[in-house]
Write a protein that holds these residues in place. Structure first.
Motif, mmCIF file in Angstrom:
data_model
loop_
_atom_site.group_PDB
_atom_site.id
_atom_site.type_symbol
_atom_site.label_atom_id
_atom_site.label_comp_id
_atom_site.label_asym_id
_atom_site.label_seq_id
_atom_site.Cartn_x
_atom_site.Cartn_y
_atom_site.Cartn_z
ATOM 1 N N VAL A 41 0.838 -1.209 0.000
ATOM 2 C CA VAL A 41 0.000 0.000 0.000
ATOM 3 C C VAL A 41 0.868 1.252 0.000
ATOM 4 C CG1 VAL A 41 -1.668 1.332 1.385
ATOM 5 C CG2 VAL A 41 -1.964 -1.139 1.101
ATOM 6 N N VAL A 42 0.439 2.230 -0.796
ATOM 7 C CA VAL A 42 1.049 3.564 -0.814
ATOM 8 C C VAL A 42 -0.060 4.576 -0.554
ATOM 9 C CG1 VAL A 42 2.202 5.304 -2.233
ATOM 10 C CG2 VAL A 42 2.788 2.888 -2.510
ATOM 11 N N LEU A 43 0.142 5.449 0.409
ATOM 12 C CA LEU A 43 -0.784 6.551 0.655
ATOM 13 C C LEU A 43 -0.268 7.763 -0.102
ATOM 14 C CD1 LEU A 43 -1.315 6.175 4.507
ATOM 15 C CD2 LEU A 43 -2.887 5.491 2.697
ATOM 16 N N ALA A 44 -1.037 8.246 -1.083
ATOM 17 C CA ALA A 44 -0.626 9.366 -1.926
ATOM 18 C C ALA A 44 -1.492 10.580 -1.621
ATOM 19 C CB ALA A 44 -0.738 8.990 -3.402
ATOM 20 N N GLU A 70 4.197 3.197 3.158
ATOM 21 C CA GLU A 70 4.872 4.231 2.386
ATOM 22 C C GLU A 70 3.878 5.325 2.011
ATOM 23 O OE1 GLU A 70 8.310 3.193 -0.218
ATOM 24 O OE2 GLU A 70 7.174 1.304 -0.357
ATOM 25 N N THR A 71 4.360 6.556 2.059
ATOM 26 C CA THR A 71 3.525 7.691 1.689
ATOM 27 C C THR A 71 4.204 8.451 0.558
ATOM 28 O OG1 THR A 71 4.544 9.153 3.323
ATOM 29 C CG2 THR A 71 2.571 7.945 4.017
ATOM 30 N N GLY A 72 3.414 9.248 -0.123
ATOM 31 C CA GLY A 72 3.932 10.073 -1.200
ATOM 32 C C GLY A 72 3.012 11.252 -1.431
ATOM 33 N N THR A 73 3.392 12.049 -2.393
ATOM 34 C CA THR A 73 2.623 13.240 -2.762
ATOM 35 C C THR A 73 2.270 13.133 -4.232
ATOM 36 O OG1 THR A 73 3.863 14.568 -1.174
ATOM 37 C CG2 THR A 73 2.696 15.756 -2.900
ATOM 38 N N SER A 105 -1.175 -1.120 -4.294
ATOM 39 C CA SER A 105 -2.427 -0.389 -4.123
ATOM 40 C C SER A 105 -2.080 1.034 -3.728
ATOM 41 C CB SER A 105 -3.289 -1.028 -3.027
ATOM 42 O OG SER A 105 -3.709 -2.310 -3.415
ATOM 43 N N VAL A 106 -2.498 1.975 -4.547
ATOM 44 C CA VAL A 106 -2.267 3.384 -4.256
ATOM 45 C C VAL A 106 -3.571 3.958 -3.725
ATOM 46 C CG1 VAL A 106 -1.645 5.646 -5.183
ATOM 47 C CG2 VAL A 106 -0.494 3.590 -6.034
ATOM 48 N N ILE A 107 -3.488 4.552 -2.539
ATOM 49 C CA ILE A 107 -4.667 5.160 -1.926
ATOM 50 C C ILE A 107 -4.490 6.672 -1.983
ATOM 51 C CG2 ILE A 107 -6.113 5.350 0.123
ATOM 52 C CD1 ILE A 107 -5.114 2.582 0.960
ATOM 53 N N ILE A 108 -5.319 7.315 -2.811
ATOM 54 C CA ILE A 108 -5.321 8.778 -2.919
ATOM 55 C C ILE A 108 -5.965 9.332 -1.662
ATOM 56 C CG2 ILE A 108 -6.208 10.759 -4.206
ATOM 57 C CD1 ILE A 108 -6.359 8.819 -6.665
ATOM 58 N N VAL A 109 -5.345 10.361 -1.075
ATOM 59 C CA VAL A 109 -5.858 10.955 0.159
ATOM 60 C C VAL A 109 -6.102 12.448 -0.080
ATOM 61 C CG1 VAL A 109 -5.433 11.362 2.603
ATOM 62 C CG2 VAL A 109 -4.539 9.293 1.516
ATOM 63 N N ASP A 110 -7.342 12.899 0.180
ATOM 64 C CA ASP A 110 -7.694 14.307 0.022
ATOM 65 C C ASP A 110 -8.552 14.742 1.203
ATOM 66 O OD1 ASP A 110 -7.627 16.782 -1.187
ATOM 67 O OD2 ASP A 110 -8.988 16.267 -2.825
#
Length: 186
Positions: A41-44, A70-73, A105-110
């Motif tokens: 999982v990546v939190l973007a 892992e996180t990202g922008t 799995s990329v999880i878009i966060v807004d």
């Protein structure tokens, strides 16, 4: 959009710091339940508040599941469908994602989900980095009024609004104001 300190007087408080904390902790549990392989999982986060929210979610997941996510922008400024029609050029932030994205799995966060256009732009931006196995969406607040067939997989608070109303999320780390969600009526 930065608001003057006195404008909160005309707004209605929807969530305080504790309500935001509880909502994010619940979302972290839901992410753990819905993603069997948390290492993939990546939190973007979408700048600015989505990045801070993803950081907080990663902390909660670490506390609960004892794993570092892992996180990202992911910046959407140049992927928006209204980029050429805006009076001002958008502020562009650097996108940074852990690569490769394939089999992840990329999880878009807004912070706020409204028409769905920002989420669509985020998906376009992500696919310019690769093809993840799955893309999911987190929204602290879902206010409805979708213009595109997009829904959040994880929602902190559903808050039906009128189209003329505005939701403002304030976070200490990004706005130098106490954590809160405000509803402003025109």
């Amino acid at each position: 959009m930065r608001m003057k300190d006195d404008t909160h007087k005309s707004g209605v408080p929807i969530m305080d710091a504790e309500a935001i904390r509880r909502a994010l902790r619940r979302i972290a549990h839901e992410i753990i339940e819905q993603n069997a392989d948390l290492k993939s999982v990546v939190l973007a986060g979408i700048p600015l508040r989505g990045v801070e929210i993803s950081r907080r979610l990663a902390e909660f997941i670490r506390e609960v599941a004892n794993i570092d996510i892992e996180t990202g922008t992911i910046d959407v400024a140049m992927h928006r469908d209204d980029v050429g029609t805006r009076a001002e050029l958008p502020v562009v932030h650097a996108s940074k994602l852990p690569l490769p994205l394939e089999h992840r799995s990329v999880i878009i966060v807004d912070d706020v989900l409204f028409t769905g256009r920002t989420a669509r732009a985020a998906m376009d931006a992500i696919t310019s980095f690769g093809r993840p196995a799955r893309i999911q969406l987190v929204a602290l607040v879902d206010r409805g009024h979708r213009e595109l067939p997009i829904r959040a997989d994880y929602v902190g608070k559903n808050l039906p609004t009128a189209t003329r109303e505005q939701i403002q999320v304030r976070l200490q780390q990004t706005d130098d104001e106490p954590d809160a969600v405000w509803l402003f009526k025109e």
